[in-house]
Design a protein around this motif. Sequence first.
Motif, PDB file in Angstrom:
ATOM      1  N   ALA A   4       0.557  -1.321   0.079  1.00  0.00           N
ATOM      2  CA  ALA A   4      -0.028   0.039  -0.002  1.00  0.00           C
ATOM      3  C   ALA A   4       0.508   1.476   0.286  1.00  0.00           C
ATOM      4  N   ALA A   5       2.700   1.157   1.098  1.00  0.00           N
ATOM      5  CA  ALA A   5       3.089   2.396   0.956  1.00  0.00           C
ATOM      6  C   ALA A   5       3.417   2.728  -0.639  1.00  0.00           C
ATOM      7  N   ASP A   6       3.864   1.662  -1.178  1.00  0.00           N
ATOM      8  CA  ASP A   6       4.448   1.697  -2.658  1.00  0.00           C
ATOM      9  C   ASP A   6       3.459   2.410  -2.848  1.00  0.00           C
ATOM     10  N   THR A   7       2.513   1.721  -3.187  1.00  0.00           N
ATOM     11  CA  THR A   7       1.515   2.336  -4.321  1.00  0.00           C
ATOM     12  C   THR A   7       0.916   4.136  -4.445  1.00  0.00           C
ATOM     13  N   LEU A   8       1.420   4.148  -2.987  1.00  0.00           N
ATOM     14  CA  LEU A   8       1.080   5.171  -3.032  1.00  0.00           C
ATOM     15  C   LEU A   8       2.438   6.422  -3.176  1.00  0.00           C
ATOM     16  N   ALA A   9       3.434   5.839  -2.909  1.00  0.00           N
ATOM     17  CA  ALA A   9       4.801   6.253  -3.122  1.00  0.00           C
ATOM     18  C   ALA A   9       5.147   6.680  -5.101  1.00  0.00           C
ATOM     19  N   ALA A  10       4.275   5.411  -5.222  1.00  0.00           N
ATOM     20  CA  ALA A  10       4.167   6.034  -7.308  1.00  0.00           C
ATOM     21  C   ALA A  10       3.506   6.383  -7.873  1.00  0.00           C
ATOM     22  N   SER A  11       2.249   7.034  -6.877  1.00  0.00           N
ATOM     23  CA  SER A  11       0.728   7.786  -7.785  1.00  0.00           C
ATOM     24  C   SER A  11       1.307   9.425  -7.872  1.00  0.00           C
ATOM     25  N   THR A  12       0.469   9.602  -8.873  1.00  0.00           N
ATOM     26  CA  THR A  12       0.707  11.119  -9.524  1.00  0.00           C
ATOM     27  C   THR A  12       0.668  12.459  -8.114  1.00  0.00           C
ATOM     28  N   TRP A  33       2.715  15.332   7.383  1.00  0.00           N
ATOM     29  CA  TRP A  33       3.280  15.441   6.074  1.00  0.00           C
ATOM     30  C   TRP A  33       2.861  13.740   4.927  1.00  0.00           C
ATOM     31  N   ALA A  34       2.078  13.617   4.680  1.00  0.00           N
ATOM     32  CA  ALA A  34       1.545  12.314   4.222  1.00  0.00           C
ATOM     33  C   ALA A  34       0.669  12.397   3.392  1.00  0.00           C
ATOM     34  N   HIS A  35       0.926  10.912   2.464  1.00  0.00           N
ATOM     35  CA  HIS A  35       0.063  11.450   0.879  1.00  0.00           C
ATOM     36  C   HIS A  35      -1.001  12.148   0.925  1.00  0.00           C
ATOM     37  N   ALA A  36      -1.775  12.440  -0.418  1.00  0.00           N
ATOM     38  CA  ALA A  36      -2.554  13.972   0.492  1.00  0.00           C
ATOM     39  C   ALA A  36      -3.699  12.781   0.495  1.00  0.00           C
ATOM     40  N   VAL A  37      -4.726  11.321   0.149  1.00  0.00           N
ATOM     41  CA  VAL A  37      -5.508  11.480   0.049  1.00  0.00           C
ATOM     42  C   VAL A  37      -5.785  10.346   1.020  1.00  0.00           C
ATOM     43  N   GLU A  38      -5.173  10.570   2.317  1.00  0.00           N
ATOM     44  CA  GLU A  38      -4.829   9.760   3.695  1.00  0.00           C
ATOM     45  C   GLU A  38      -5.486  11.015   4.286  1.00  0.00           C
ATOM     46  N   VAL A  80      -4.618  15.869 -12.212  1.00  0.00           N
ATOM     47  CA  VAL A  80      -3.461  14.625 -11.626  1.00  0.00           C
ATOM     48  C   VAL A  80      -3.660  12.987 -11.412  1.00  0.00           C
ATOM     49  N   VAL A  81      -5.248  13.340 -11.384  1.00  0.00           N
ATOM     50  CA  VAL A  81      -5.661  11.620 -11.319  1.00  0.00           C
ATOM     51  C   VAL A  81      -6.833  11.949 -11.773  1.00  0.00           C
ATOM     52  N   GLY A  82      -7.186  10.211 -11.988  1.00  0.00           N
ATOM     53  CA  GLY A  82      -8.589  10.042 -12.472  1.00  0.00           C
ATOM     54  C   GLY A  82      -9.270   9.657 -11.456  1.00  0.00           C
ATOM     55  N   PRO A  83     -10.756   8.950 -11.548  1.00  0.00           N
ATOM     56  CA  PRO A  83     -11.637   9.113 -10.985  1.00  0.00           C
ATOM     57  C   PRO A  83     -11.220   6.690 -11.036  1.00  0.00           C
ATOM     58  N   ARG A  84     -10.666   6.575 -11.143  1.00  0.00           N
ATOM     59  CA  ARG A  84     -10.071   4.772 -11.080  1.00  0.00           C
ATOM     60  C   ARG A  84      -9.571   4.921 -10.407  1.00  0.00           C
ATOM     61  N   GLU A  85      -7.946   5.404 -10.123  1.00  0.00           N
ATOM     62  CA  GLU A  85      -6.751   5.417 -10.190  1.00  0.00           C
ATOM     63  C   GLU A  85      -7.149   6.208  -8.384  1.00  0.00           C
ATOM     64  N   SER A 133      -4.767   3.863   1.181  1.00  0.00           N
ATOM     65  CA  SER A 133      -3.912   4.553   2.263  1.00  0.00           C
ATOM     66  C   SER A 133      -5.046   4.247   3.420  1.00  0.00           C
ATOM     67  N   GLN A 134      -6.186   2.951   3.470  1.00  0.00           N
ATOM     68  CA  GLN A 134      -6.699   3.008   4.379  1.00  0.00           C
ATOM     69  C   GLN A 134      -5.280   2.202   5.407  1.00  0.00           C
ATOM     70  N   TYR A 135      -4.318   1.157   4.576  1.00  0.00           N
ATOM     71  CA  TYR A 135      -3.865   0.900   5.380  1.00  0.00           C
ATOM     72  C   TYR A 135      -2.705   1.815   6.312  1.00  0.00           C
ATOM     73  N   THR A 136      -2.382   2.774   5.303  1.00  0.00           N
ATOM     74  CA  THR A 136      -1.305   3.665   5.692  1.00  0.00           C
ATOM     75  C   THR A 136      -1.546   4.935   6.670  1.00  0.00           C
ATOM     76  N   HIS A 137      -2.699   5.334   6.793  1.00  0.00           N
ATOM     77  CA  HIS A 137      -3.353   5.928   7.572  1.00  0.00           C
ATOM     78  C   HIS A 137      -4.135   4.827   8.871  1.00  0.00           C
ATOM     79  N   ALA A 138      -4.294   3.671   8.834  1.00  0.00           N
ATOM     80  CA  ALA A 138      -4.536   3.107  10.400  1.00  0.00           C
ATOM     81  C   ALA A 138      -2.851   3.196  10.356  1.00  0.00           C
ATOM     82  N   VAL A 139      -1.295   3.023  10.587  1.00  0.00           N
ATOM     83  CA  VAL A 139      -0.399   2.900  11.736  1.00  0.00           C
ATOM     84  C   VAL A 139       0.146   4.736  11.130  1.00  0.00           C
TER      85      VAL A 139
END
Length: 319
Positions: free
Chosen positions: A192-200, A229-234, A265-270, A278-284
Motif C-alpha cells: 500500500a505504501a509503495d502504491t501511494l509513493a508511486a502515484s501521481t 506530512w503524508a500522502h494527500a489521499v490520507e 493529476v489523477v483520474g477517478p479509477r486510480e 491509504s486505509q493501511y497507511t493511515h491506520a499506521v
Amino acid sequence: MQEAFSDSVTATSWLRDAHDWIHRRAEDAGLRLAGPIDQRRVRPWSTQLVAPTDRGPIWFKANCPSMRFEAALHRRLAALSPADVPPPLAVDEDRGWILTADRGATLGDDHPPTVEDWSGVVGRVAGLQRLVADDGEAMLATGLPDCSPASVADRFEQMVERLSDLADDHPAHLTASQRRALLERASQVEDAADTLAASTLPVTLQHGDVHPWNAFLDGRLLDFGDAQWAHAVEVLDVPYGWVVSNSDLPWERILQAWGAVWSDVVGPRELRTLFEASQYTHAVNRSATWWGCLLHATSAEWQEWGEAPRHHLMRIIEA
C-alpha cells in the motif's frame, strides 16, 4: 517521571503565565479583556482557554509536546492562505501556544452536514493541500511529523512492537494473537505504501482530523494538532469514517468533490485505488499520532483514551 500534560496546564503557576501572555497579546492586538479567563477544556493532548474581550471572545490553545508544532504550522498556513486558515492573533512557537479570534459556529455546531457541506469542506482541504505540496521543507521545519509513504513500513513495525511490549493490562496492549495477525499483513502495508509513493498525487499536508467541528461555517479550517506530512489521499480517511458511521450520505459524491480539485493529476479509477491503499497507511500513521499525544497522559486518561493506538492499528486487519 515527567509531569502529565493535564496536570501541568492546570497548575497555578502555568495558568498564571498563560493568563499573563493572553493579556499581553490581547493588548498587542488592540483588545481589552472584559471578564475572567475560563479554562474551557483539558485533554491529554491540549487545553483551551476562552477570554472575553470588548470585541468578542478570543481562544487560547496549548498542546502537548507531540503536537506543539501546531502553533507554528497554523501561522505558516495562515500566512500562505488566510482564506483557508484564519490568521492567529498571536503565537508562541516554543511553548506551542496560539491565540485566535472567535470565528463563530462550526459546521457541526450549526446543523447536520449535507453532501454539499462535505463536498465544500473536502474541496477546500484539497485546495490547501495543492497549495502547500511544494512547501515541504517549510512545513516540516514547523515540527510537522513526516509520515510520508516511505516511512510507513518502519513505523508499522515500531508500533506493533511498542504496543506488544506493554503490560498485559495496559489499554493499548497488543495480545500475541493480535501481533501475529498484524505482522501477517506487513506485506500488504508495504504494498500500500509503495502504491501511494508511486502515484501521481503528492505527499503534502494531511490535516489529520477533518470532521464537522473542525470547519467553520465560512469554510475555513481549524485544529491542525493531528496534522502530518503524508500522502494527500490520507486526508479522506477521517471524513469517510464519519460519513459512513454517522449518516446515510453518498460517500462517492464526497470523494468526487475532493478528486475534482486533483482531476488534472489523477483520474477517478486510480483515485479509488489510492484511497483503498491509504486505509493501511493511515491506520499506521493515526495510531502513531494517538500514541504521541498520550505519552504525557495520566493513568486515568490512559484508561479513558488508551485503547486508541491499538484500535487504529488493528484497522489494518479490516482494510
